[in-house]
Structures are given as C-alpha cells and as structure tokens.
Design an enzyme around this catalytic site. Structure first.
Site, short mmCIF file in Angstrom:
data_model
loop_
_atom_site.label_atom_id
_atom_site.label_comp_id
_atom_site.label_asym_id
_atom_site.label_seq_id
_atom_site.Cartn_x
_atom_site.Cartn_y
_atom_site.Cartn_z
N GLY A 1 -13.30 -0.96 -6.44
CA GLY A 1 -12.98 -0.16 -7.62
C GLY A 1 -11.50 0.16 -7.81
N SER A 2 -10.62 -0.31 -6.94
CA SER A 2 -9.23 0.16 -6.96
C SER A 2 -8.34 -0.48 -8.02
CB SER A 2 -8.59 -0.05 -5.59
OG SER A 2 -8.96 0.99 -4.72
N SER B 1 -7.47 2.97 -6.04
CA SER B 1 -6.28 3.37 -5.31
C SER B 1 -4.99 2.83 -5.93
CB SER B 1 -6.37 2.90 -3.86
OG SER B 1 -6.39 1.48 -3.80
N LYS C 1 2.13 -2.72 -5.98
CA LYS C 1 1.58 -1.63 -5.17
C LYS C 1 2.23 -1.65 -3.79
CE LYS C 1 -3.17 -0.10 -3.98
NZ LYS C 1 -4.61 -0.50 -4.14
N THR D 1 -10.47 -3.13 -3.17
CA THR D 1 -11.49 -3.38 -2.17
C THR D 1 -12.83 -2.95 -2.74
OG1 THR D 1 -9.86 -2.96 -0.46
CG2 THR D 1 -12.16 -2.91 0.23
#
Ligand SMILES: *[C@@H]1O[C@H](CO)[C@@H](O)[C@H](O)[C@H]1NC(C)=O
Ligand SMILES: *[C@@H]1O[C@H](CO)[C@@H](O)[C@H](O)[C@H]1NC(C)=O
Ligand SMILES: *[C@@H]1O[C@H](CO)[C@@H](O)[C@H](O)[C@H]1NC(C)=O
Ligand SMILES: *[C@@H]1O[C@H](CO)[C@@H](O)[C@H](O)[C@H]1NC(C)=O
Ligand SMILES: *[C@@H]1O[C@H](CO)[C@@H](O)[C@H](O)[C@H]1NC(C)=O
Ligand SMILES: CC(=O)N[C@H]1CO[C@H](CO)[C@@H](O)[C@@H]1O
Length: 551
Positions: A223-224, A200, A118, A221
């Site tokens: 659910g990402s 994200s 990422k 942080t």
C-alpha cells in the site's frame, strides 16, 4: 493486519513490463514553443521537455525553481516535511545536461527533468546525499552505489533533485503515524493542514502533489505507493514485484517490495515506468520478466475501456466492516462505476475473489515479512562501506533507537514493535515456507487470477484507500463539512477536502492494460483538477521568477 494481509496478496500478482534504454529520440529543435511557461504546480513532463527543447528555460532554471519551492513549504510556511535532503550536485548535473542537450539533443523524455526519490532508494554517497530510510542509524553511511532504478534514471538524463521523507523504514518499524521519520519529522498532506499524507511514500506523494519536483519515485511493500497516491490527489503505479529493480533499495522483503512512480498524471507515470522498468543483474527477480518492457506511453488511449470487462470484488474489499470504507468513498466509487460503463466497459458486479475472507483472517503476510526483513536489513547494514552510527544489524538498530530517544523516539513516535517482532524470528523454516505458499495461493491462485478467470475479466477496480492495487488515479475529495478524525499524534484523516483515489488491478505484467484503463478514466473525469491544495501549501515560485532574476 487485514490491511497488510490483503496487500501482500495483490502485490505478488501485479507487475508491469517496462522499456528502457532509449537512443536519442529527439533532435534539438530550438523553435519557440507557443503559449505561457508551464505552471510548476501542474506541469507535465512533456510540457517541461518542450520548454527545455525550445530553449525557453534550462534544467538549471528548473532545479533552482524546485529548490525555491521546497524552501517555501518544506520547513517554512506549512512545514510539510516532504523532503529530507536536496542534492548538492544537482545544479552542476543540470548544467552538464543542458550543455549536452544543446550539442546532441535529449537522451529521453526525462533528460534534464528533476526527480525526487524516496530516502530508501540509494544514491551514490560521493554525490553528497545520504540514504537512510529516514533513520539516524544510517546517517553518513556510505552505500555501495546507486540503486538500479537510479542508474536507469541517470542513463536517461534525469536529475536526482533530492530525497523524499517517508514513514521510517517504509513503515516497518512499529505502530506509528504515516509519514514520520526520525530524520524528516512528520510529513503532512498539502490538502488540509496537518492531514495524513498516508505512507510510506509520504514525501514522494506530497512533493508530487504540489510540484516540488517534476515527478517522484516511491516504493511499495503493501500500500505504500497506492495509499499516498490516494491521499494526495495524484497518480501512482505499484508495479508487479520484479518489474523494477530493488537493488540498492533499503528492503522490507524481496517477495513484496517494488519501486514505482508517483506523479500528477498517468501519462507522466507511464513515462517514468518505461524508463525504470526492466531487468537488472543485481536483482534476480527482475531476470524472470517474461517480456521485453513495453513503451507504456503507447497505452495512453482515451478509448482503452471500450470492450474491457471490469470486475467489482465486493466480498470483504467493499464490505465496510472489513475495509473501513465510508459513505463518501463508496458513493464516489459507485459514480466511478457508471463512468467506466459510459466509457464502454462492461462492469461485472460482483466478481469476488474466492480467497477474500481467508485473506482477512490470515497472519501469513506478517510471518513472511518479519522473517525476510531481519535477514535483508542485516545484509543491508553489512553492505555499507562505513556507518558512523556503528549499527550493523537489526538488533543494534533497536538498541540505537532506545539510546537516542530525542532523535528516534520523540513523544508519540516511540513504537518499535515491528522491529522487535522481526528480531525475534529465527530464519526460514517450515512455518515460513507454508506462509509464503499461502500468500501466493490467497493472492494469486485463489485470488486475483481466480476472479479474472471465473468472470472472464480484464481487470478489477476498487477504491484506493485501504488496499494495495495498481495503478491509482484521483477519485474524489471529502466535502468541506467533513469532521476531522485523528490519524496519529500530529495528523488527521479524513478532513475537509482530503482526496481519495481509485485503483485498477490485474494479473502479473498487465500494467500496460491497466495504465490504459486508468488513463481513459482520468481523461474523462479530470478529478485532479477539481481541487487544489490549501493556499499556504502552494509554493509561489515559478520558472519566470528564476529566468527573470540574475541569480
Ligand atoms: C549526510 O548528511 C550530512 C548532513 O546531515 C552531510 O554532512 C553528509 O555529507 C551526508 N553524507 C553523505 C554520505 O552524503
Ligand atoms: C534469487 O537468488 C536467490 C539466491 O541468491 C534464490 O534463493 C532465489 O530463489 C532467486 N530468486 C529468483 C526469483 O530467481
Ligand atoms: C495462512 O493461510 C492459511 C490459508 O491458506 C490458513 O489456513 C492459515 O491459518 C494461515 N496462517 C496464519 C498464521 O494465519
Ligand atoms: C519457525 O520460526 C518461527 C520464529 O521465526 C517460530 O515461531 C515457528 O514456530 C518456527 N516453526 C517451526 C516449524 O519450527
Ligand atoms: C455536509 O453537507 C452536505 C450537503 O452539502 C449534507 O448532505 C451533509 O449532511 C453534511 N454533513 C455534515 C456532517 O454536516
Ligand atoms: C531539504 C530540507 O528541508 N531538509 C530538512 C528536513 O527536515 C530535517 C529535520 O527537520 C532538516 O534537518 C532538514 O534540513
């Protein structure tokens, strides 16, 4: 805010110990592997490693093949926008790792395996890639060096193939659609044209789902990792905060950020986690790990659910008013509970968190994150050796975005509400410390740990959409006659064939057990294989095309 509040709680609790630093485990074999070349849409790390060891193909071939696959679908064709940059040094690094393999054998199961990370995970600038969290405010900036997890990947012989698109600043910018960043544009899922990839870690999830890299890393942080795993028919592990180093990761909050794998299988996720987990002197949370990191691949046991007590936290989490879960997901979840029983688990239903509805009503997570983000993002900008945009603080970032609307505020993507709220905070005070204490109380003491103790459970299980849990495995798909709903200016969800997942969660450092449960469920159901991406989103290039060409 329900979504955010909930997530915080769970995150604080769950963390996984992981192993690192392997000696050379495998000698070069140079015996022919049996069977066809692995299909890069589905190929596992162990299959790729076997092909590399037997000399059927090289890491240079793999990098070329993945680059070609990215070229087919990232900006061309379905324009999935899963990748922001590819690594200009990847081919040279692959060639060096191929030579080393021939001489000495592989360093680890990830030797010569291309990994996409990422874009909020730092890679040393001299290699040629930017680290920007998707924001033009960091384009061309020089970071101090590799992130802690990238150092571990490189030490294990992995190749950083490129940087994945993401929700800008890991979705800590404003009320924006998932998967959009100024630099990367709108990423979409490969399961339905224009569908929400969730975020994200959107690009990591999409790239893993169709084989744009062997495996990927995301960050969570709230659910990402689990949400993109759910929306893209893949496995994801959100490790306990502090199991994997956050050093060199563009932050939201040291109290909640964590780095974990997004992969096509739990086996691959276990391999990656074993390598990236462990202490790092540059992230003091990781120094508090209680145990040596286990070799998570040893948890991969199809009988892992036999005798396990698994709880169903119905209150709030499965209440459609709060969770937003629909009949399609709830009915697949009910079937999953039957499957878990058939695999030898005892289902305890209900097994509620005493704090459940307090979590729904709480704004404490927002207080903590807004306060932490300003302090830590300012420190990030200050740590950059140079930054061509001139931005050195959150305040200047907000002004930069407003001054560059064509780059950072195109139609539909103008919100900076979270940046503005965070900028308004004034540092640590009594309100902050109360909010932080309340988060630990709701998440751990009166949350997961209370439910586990009260009902004598090994783990809890929930549908993955909507909550932050770990690890996630594929659960099902929306039917073909599903009516699409808007999920942003350019995305829809649900949609025909859109995937959703199942999550297992437990107390801090229980990842070894959770991986076993998820693996047993995954092996029994094989849900990932039940449906593929839409045809235009499936890249055609395979290893044979590279080996067969003289390029
Ligand atoms: C960042 O990306 C640009 C292309 O947009 C490239 O020219 C530059 O070399 C990259 N910077 C770093 C530090 O890698
Ligand atoms: C990490 O160090 C900071 C000070 O640099 C301190 O405030 C914090 O409590 C430490 N955290 C842990 C988990 O040790
Ligand atoms: C924080 O959580 C506590 C419960 O532990 C609650 O009483 C309080 O109202 C919450 N504060 C905010 C600002 O939501
Ligand atoms: C703490 O700071 C926040 C702003 O960051 C403010 O809203 C809050 O009222 C302050 N609390 C105290 C007790 O001063
Ligand atoms: C979709 O098809 C199923 C049968 O496969 C049917 O039960 C359901 O009512 C249909 N839903 C819609 C929205 O048409
Ligand atoms: C690797 C790749 O395709 N990167 C692209 C990501 O999207 C931006 C914006 O469209 C392009 O500039 C990159 O080339």
């Amino acid at each position: 805010m329900l979504w955010l509040s909930l997530g915080l709680a769970l995150q604080v609790l769950v963390r996984i110990p992981g192993a690192t630093a392997r000696g050379r485990e495998v000698k070069p074999t140079l015996t022919k592997r049996e069977g066809a070349l692995p299909d890069l849409y589905e190929a596992s790390v162990t299959e790729l490693q076997a092909g590399l060891n037997s000399g059927e193909f090289t890491s240079v071939d793999l990098v070329k093949a993945y680059f070609a696959r990215i070229g087919e679908v990232n900006l061309a064709g379905p324009a999935l926008r899963a990748v922001i940059e590819t690594n200009p040094s990847a081919l040279a690094e692959a060639a060096a790792l191929d030579a080393e393999r021939q001489l000495l054998g592989p360093r680890s199961l990830l030797h010569g395996i291309p990994v996409l990370v990422k874009d909020n995970i730092a890679t040393t600038a001299s290699e040629g890639m930017n680290t920007t969290a998707g924001s033009y405010s960091m384009l061309g900036s020089i970071v101090p060096g590799d992130a802690g997890v990238v150092k571990r990947l490189r030490a294990a012989g992995a190749i950083i193939l490129g940087k994945a698109n993401l929700s800008e600043f890991a979705h800590y910018r404003g009320n924006l659609a998932s998967g959009w960043s100024g630099r990367g544009g709108q990423c979409t899922s490969a399961y339905y044209p224009g569908s929400d990839p969730c975020g994200s870690s959107a690009g990591s999830g999409v790239a893993a789902s169709i084989g744009l890299a062997a495996v990927t890393l995301g960050t969570e942080t709230d659910g990402s990792i689990t949400c993109p795993a759910s929306h893209n028919n893949i496995a994801g592990i959100k490790p306990t905060v502090g199991l994997t180093s956050r050093a060199g990761v563009i932050p939201i909050s040291e109290h909640q950020d964590t780095v974990g794998p997004l992969t096509r299988s739990i086996s691959d996720a276990a391999i990656v986690l074993s390598i990236i987990a462990g202490p790092d002197p540059n992230d003091n949370f990781t120094l508090a790990q209680p145990n040596r990191v286990p070799q998570y691949t040893r948890a991969l046991n199809v009988n892992a659910l036999q005798g396990a007590r698994i709880g169903v936290p119905r209150a709030m989490f499965l209440d459609p008013t709060y969770s937003g879960l629909d009949d399609t997901v709830l009915s697949a979840y009910a079937t999953a509970l039957d499957t878990l029983k058939s695999l030898g688990a005892t289902i305890v239903d209900p097994a509620d968190l005493p704090s459940a509805y307090d979590i729904a009503a709480s704004n404490n997570e927002t207080i903590v994150l807004n306060t932490d983000f300003k302090i830590q993002l300012n420190a990030w900008y200050q740590s950059l050796y140079t930054n061509p945009s001139g931005v050195r603080s959150l305040e200047q970032l907000i002004a930069f975005d407003n001054a560059n609307p064509s780059l950072e505020e195109p139609a539909g993507y103008t919100s900076q509400s979270i940046l503005i709220d965070s900028e308004a905070t004034t540092g640590f005070n009594a309100t902050y410390y109360q909010a932080l204490a309340s988060d630990y109380d709701m998440g751990r003491t009166r949350g997961i740990d209370a439910a586990l103790q009260q009902y004598n459970l090994d783990a809890l299980v929930l549908p993955a959409p909507g909550y932050t849990t770990t690890p996630a495995v594929p659960l099902g798909f929306y039917p073909d006659n599903t009516t699409t709903q808007s999920a942003g200016p350019a995305t829809v969800y649900p949609a025909p064939g859109a995937p959703f997942g199942l999550s297992f969660l437990g107390t801090a450092y229980s990842e070894y057990n959770l991986i076993g449960y998820a693996y047993a469920y995954e092996q029994k159901t094989q849900t990932r294989l039940a449906r593929r991406a839409y045809p235009a989103a499936i890249p055609a290039t395979q290893i044979a095309d590279i080996i067969g060409s003289s390029a």
